[in-house]
Design a protein around this motif. Structure first.
Motif, PDB file in Angstrom:
ATOM      1  N   GLN A   6       6.851  -6.954  31.516  1.00 44.84           N
ATOM      2  CA  GLN A   6       5.701  -6.894  30.625  1.00 44.84           C
ATOM      3  C   GLN A   6       6.160  -7.161  29.191  1.00 44.84           C
ATOM      4  N   GLN A   9       4.638  -4.409  23.396  1.00 40.81           N
ATOM      5  CA  GLN A   9       3.404  -4.232  22.628  1.00 40.81           C
ATOM      6  C   GLN A   9       3.758  -4.076  21.156  1.00 40.81           C
ATOM      7  N   SER A  11       3.233  -3.182  17.237  1.00 38.41           N
ATOM      8  CA  SER A  11       2.564  -2.099  16.537  1.00 38.41           C
ATOM      9  C   SER A  11       2.905  -2.182  15.059  1.00 38.41           C
ATOM     10  N   LEU A  15       2.188  -5.903  14.200  1.00 38.12           N
ATOM     11  CA  LEU A  15       0.901  -6.158  14.863  1.00 38.12           C
ATOM     12  C   LEU A  15      -0.105  -6.755  13.881  1.00 38.12           C
ATOM     13  N   CYS A  34      -0.228 -10.126  21.623  1.00 38.50           N
ATOM     14  CA  CYS A  34       0.418  -8.960  21.001  1.00 38.50           C
ATOM     15  C   CYS A  34       0.971  -7.988  22.033  1.00 38.50           C
ATOM     16  N   GLY A  35       0.872  -8.355  23.333  1.00 39.02           N
ATOM     17  CA  GLY A  35       1.472  -7.553  24.383  1.00 39.02           C
ATOM     18  C   GLY A  35       0.554  -6.536  25.022  1.00 39.02           C
ATOM     19  N   TYR A  36      -0.734  -6.629  24.777  1.00 33.25           N
ATOM     20  CA  TYR A  36      -1.678  -5.646  25.323  1.00 33.25           C
ATOM     21  C   TYR A  36      -2.394  -6.181  26.553  1.00 33.25           C
ATOM     22  N   THR A  38      -1.610  -6.640  30.987  1.00 39.86           N
ATOM     23  CA  THR A  38      -0.725  -6.346  32.112  1.00 39.86           C
ATOM     24  C   THR A  38      -1.136  -7.210  33.290  1.00 39.86           C
ATOM     25  N   LYS A  51      -6.635  -0.086  23.968  1.00 42.63           N
ATOM     26  CA  LYS A  51      -5.296   0.233  23.470  1.00 42.63           C
ATOM     27  C   LYS A  51      -4.940  -0.674  22.281  1.00 42.63           C
ATOM     28  N   PHE A  52      -5.343  -1.943  22.367  1.00 44.22           N
ATOM     29  CA  PHE A  52      -5.118  -2.908  21.296  1.00 44.22           C
ATOM     30  C   PHE A  52      -5.855  -2.477  20.029  1.00 44.22           C
TER      31      PHE A  52
END
Length: 126
Positions: A6, A9, A11, A15, A34-36, A38, A51-52
């Protein structure tokens, strides 16, 4: 089946900077970049927008929860019910709003359709 790594994310400032760079993309594409996102068991991409958004607000300095209080609970409805034994129970939300402490005395004044509670020794404000 090989496990897919994965993405990290992002931050904080990283971010915020990445979102500014990707302003031309949709919110889902920004979240993925941005890695949010799955990959589910069925090999489907799932974007975690909540979550983003939370990470964006935190990076921007927005506090959603008061730190240190740790108390949740219900808010005051300004309504109470008479209990089966005939008592009225005034909850802690109301005593806190009035600034009452254990042992404080209240004067009960009955009106035609209401009950007033006044702290004994309080100045007349009416």
């Amino acid at each position: 089946m090989a496990k897919v790594k994965q993405p990290v994310q992002l931050s904080g400032d990283a971010l915020l900077q990445k979102v500014k760079e990707l302003e031309h993309l949709s919110k889902e594409e920004k979240a993925k970049a941005c890695g949010y996102a799955t990959i589910t068991k069925n090999n489907q991409a799932r974007v975690n927008l909540m979550k983003f958004y939370n990470a964006l607000m935190e990076a921007d300095g927005v506090e959603l929860e008061a730190k240190g209080s740790g108390k949740g609970g219900r808010s005051a409805s300004y309504r109470v019910s008479v209990q089966k034994n005939g008592n009225l129970l005034i909850g802690s939300a109301y005593t806190q709003l009035m600034g009452l402490q254990a042992g404080d005395e209240l004067e009960i004044r009955l009106g035609r359709k209401h009950i007033h509670l006044r702290q004994v020794g309080a100045d007349d404000e009416e």
